[in-house]
Design an enzyme around this catalytic site. Structure first.
Site, mmCIF file in Angstrom:
data_model
loop_
_atom_site.group_PDB
_atom_site.id
_atom_site.type_symbol
_atom_site.label_atom_id
_atom_site.label_comp_id
_atom_site.label_asym_id
_atom_site.label_seq_id
_atom_site.Cartn_x
_atom_site.Cartn_y
_atom_site.Cartn_z
ATOM 1 N N ASP A 155 -9.954 6.722 7.303
ATOM 2 C CA ASP A 155 -10.041 5.545 6.435
ATOM 3 C C ASP A 155 -11.473 5.009 6.483
ATOM 4 O O ASP A 155 -11.936 4.532 7.519
ATOM 5 C CB ASP A 155 -9.050 4.485 6.903
ATOM 6 N N HIS A 195 -8.174 5.851 2.864
ATOM 7 C CA HIS A 195 -7.620 4.499 2.709
ATOM 8 C C HIS A 195 -6.535 4.461 1.641
ATOM 9 O O HIS A 195 -5.484 3.848 1.827
ATOM 10 C CB HIS A 195 -8.751 3.537 2.343
ATOM 11 N N SER A 237 -3.361 -2.331 2.561
ATOM 12 C CA SER A 237 -4.702 -2.919 2.659
ATOM 13 C C SER A 237 -4.615 -4.451 2.714
ATOM 14 O O SER A 237 -3.985 -4.996 3.624
ATOM 15 C CB SER A 237 -5.561 -2.426 1.501
#
Length: 274
Positions: free
Chosen positions: A225, A254, A95
């Protein structure tokens, strides 16, 4: 475990276990090095040296009032790699950590870097702009900041309980332990760092950074995601780096390094050994 102090006086906490080729982990927002526990234990058992730090303002690092931007994040990572004198390192970022890895390699070069892995990563750019019409409207990120400012504890329960791990999808059974661990890590950090970090991960344009990366790069992204939408991230990043491989995962969320750790860890190891 240890701590380094950067040139601007920020204390950066890190874990450093084992020996062998170093694998350096950069965590996502608003978490800490603890989010990599499963990966660190797995790669340690495979004979790697595993290292993970708490980003400034996160976890056990200093809760500084400023410096919550990609330039400082990359500089802190560079300071850590220099302090530990790492060479031939594999950098893995999830991320926001994927943005940190991309910016670090682009800014500080590949002399110490062997490979990179970007997992559910924010590059090339998240926010919608004229050059990035498929991005998310800025209002989405403004709302995240508003929720954080209003009641961070509530916000940090709602996010992992829903879209972060895909627990809002029909038929998906939520893990209370995973939700609580996300909340714990988030609340360890500083509200100011996390508030500013939303701008850092959403508005930084990593396009030119990605173009500079020539080391082999594995881009892993879940097709479901809900935080960093697949179509505007993973495929584009894999194309922009000079030596990229895209690994897409239908249905994965995610937070797939946690919920799908066995698959993610095995795929990274197979790519490293190929």
């Amino acid at each position: 475990m240890g701590t380094i102090t950067t040139t601007d006086g920020t204390d950066i906490f890190f874990k450093d276990w084992g020996s062998g080729q170093p694998v350096v982990f950069s965590h996502g927002w608003p978490l800490s090095a603890d989010d990599w526990d499963t990966q660190m234990l797995f790669f340690l058992a495979q004979g790697y040296r595993v290292i993970a730090h708490d980003r400034r303002g996160h976890g056990r690092s200093s809760q500084t009032s400023d410096g919550h931007d990609m330039d400082h994040y990359a500089a802190d990572l560079a300071a850590l790699t220099e302090h530990l004198d790492l060479h031939d390192a594999i950098h893995i970022g999830h991320s926001t950590g994927g943005g940190e890895v991309a910016h670090y390699i682009a800014q500080y070069g590949e002399e110490r870097v062997a490979r990179a892995v970007l997992i559910s990563a924010v590059p090339p750019i998240m926010v919608q702009t004229d050059a990035n019409p498929g991005g998310l409207p800025k209002s989405v990120f403004d709302d995240l900041q508003a929720q954080l400012a209003a009641n961070r504890s509530n916000f940090y329960r709602a996010l992992p309980s829903g879209p972060f791990y895909g627990y809002n999808r029909p038929g998906v059974e939520a893990s209370e332990a995973i939700i609580e661990n996300w909340w714990r890590q988030g609340m360890m950090g500083g509200a100011k760092a996390h508030y500013d970090g939303i701008v850092a991960f959403s508005q930084t344009d990593f396009t030119e950074d990605l173009k500079k990366i020539s080391v082999p790069t594995l881009v892993m992204h879940g097709e479901d995601d809900q935080i960093v939408p697949f179509a505007d991230a993973g495929p584009l990043s894999a194309e922009l780096v000079q030596n990229g491989t895209l690994k897409a995962y239908p249905g994965f969320p995610h937070g797939m390094p946690t919920t799908e750790a066995d698959t993610i860890n095995a795929d990274i190891l197979a790519w490293l050994r190929a």
